[in-house]
Design a protein around this motif. Structure first.
Motif, PDB file in Angstrom:
ATOM      1  N   ASN A  41       0.828  -1.198   0.000  1.00 15.42           N
ATOM      2  CA  ASN A  41       0.000   0.000   0.000  1.00 15.42           C
ATOM      3  C   ASN A  41       0.870   1.259   0.000  1.00 15.42           C
ATOM      4  OD1 ASN A  41      -2.076   1.857   0.245  1.00 15.42           O
ATOM      5  ND2 ASN A  41      -2.392   1.467   2.409  1.00 15.42           N
ATOM      6  N   LEU A  66       1.240   4.334  -2.753  1.00 14.30           N
ATOM      7  CA  LEU A  66       1.101   5.742  -2.381  1.00 14.30           C
ATOM      8  C   LEU A  66       2.313   6.563  -2.805  1.00 14.30           C
ATOM      9  CD1 LEU A  66      -0.500   5.593   1.173  1.00 14.30           C
ATOM     10  CD2 LEU A  66      -1.471   6.612  -0.868  1.00 14.30           C
ATOM     11  N   TYR A  98      -5.763   4.819  -7.675  1.00 15.72           N
ATOM     12  CA  TYR A  98      -5.508   4.310  -6.324  1.00 15.72           C
ATOM     13  C   TYR A  98      -6.658   3.417  -5.843  1.00 15.72           C
ATOM     14  CZ  TYR A  98      -4.591   4.226  -1.322  1.00 15.72           C
ATOM     15  OH  TYR A  98      -4.364   3.812  -0.037  1.00 15.72           O
TER      16      TYR A  98
END
Length: 90
Positions: free
Chosen positions: A19, A23, A75
């Protein structure tokens, strides 16, 4: 019992590492587009016109916002795949 807890922790750690990688990549793209195209490379981009406006100006005013919105959808898609991969989609 302890082994199961360790596996869960390792699973969660792998999820968050992936994750954070997403990002960092997506925020880097946004930074490059907003800061790079809107500020650093604006003089070069201003040689190109888009809808009557200089491209460097357009990126500074509109382009970085559009890119950010696109990155939000990217995302969400990546996180949905990641959730399925690690079994958090339930």
């Amino acid at each position: 019992m302890k082994n199961s807890k360790q596996k869960k922790q390792a699973h969660a750690t792998a999820y968050w590492k992936e994750n954070l990688r997403y990002l960092i990549i997506l925020l880097s793209v946004w930074f490059i587009v907003s800061y790079g195209a809107g500020i650093l490379f604006k003089d070069v981009l201003n040689e190109i016109k888009l809808g009557g406006f200089k491209l460097g100006f357009w990126f500074a005013q509109q382009g970085s916002i559009y890119i950010f919105i696109i990155l939000i959808f990217v995302y969400v898609r990546l996180m949905n795949k990641l959730d399925k991969k690690y079994g958090y989609d339930k």
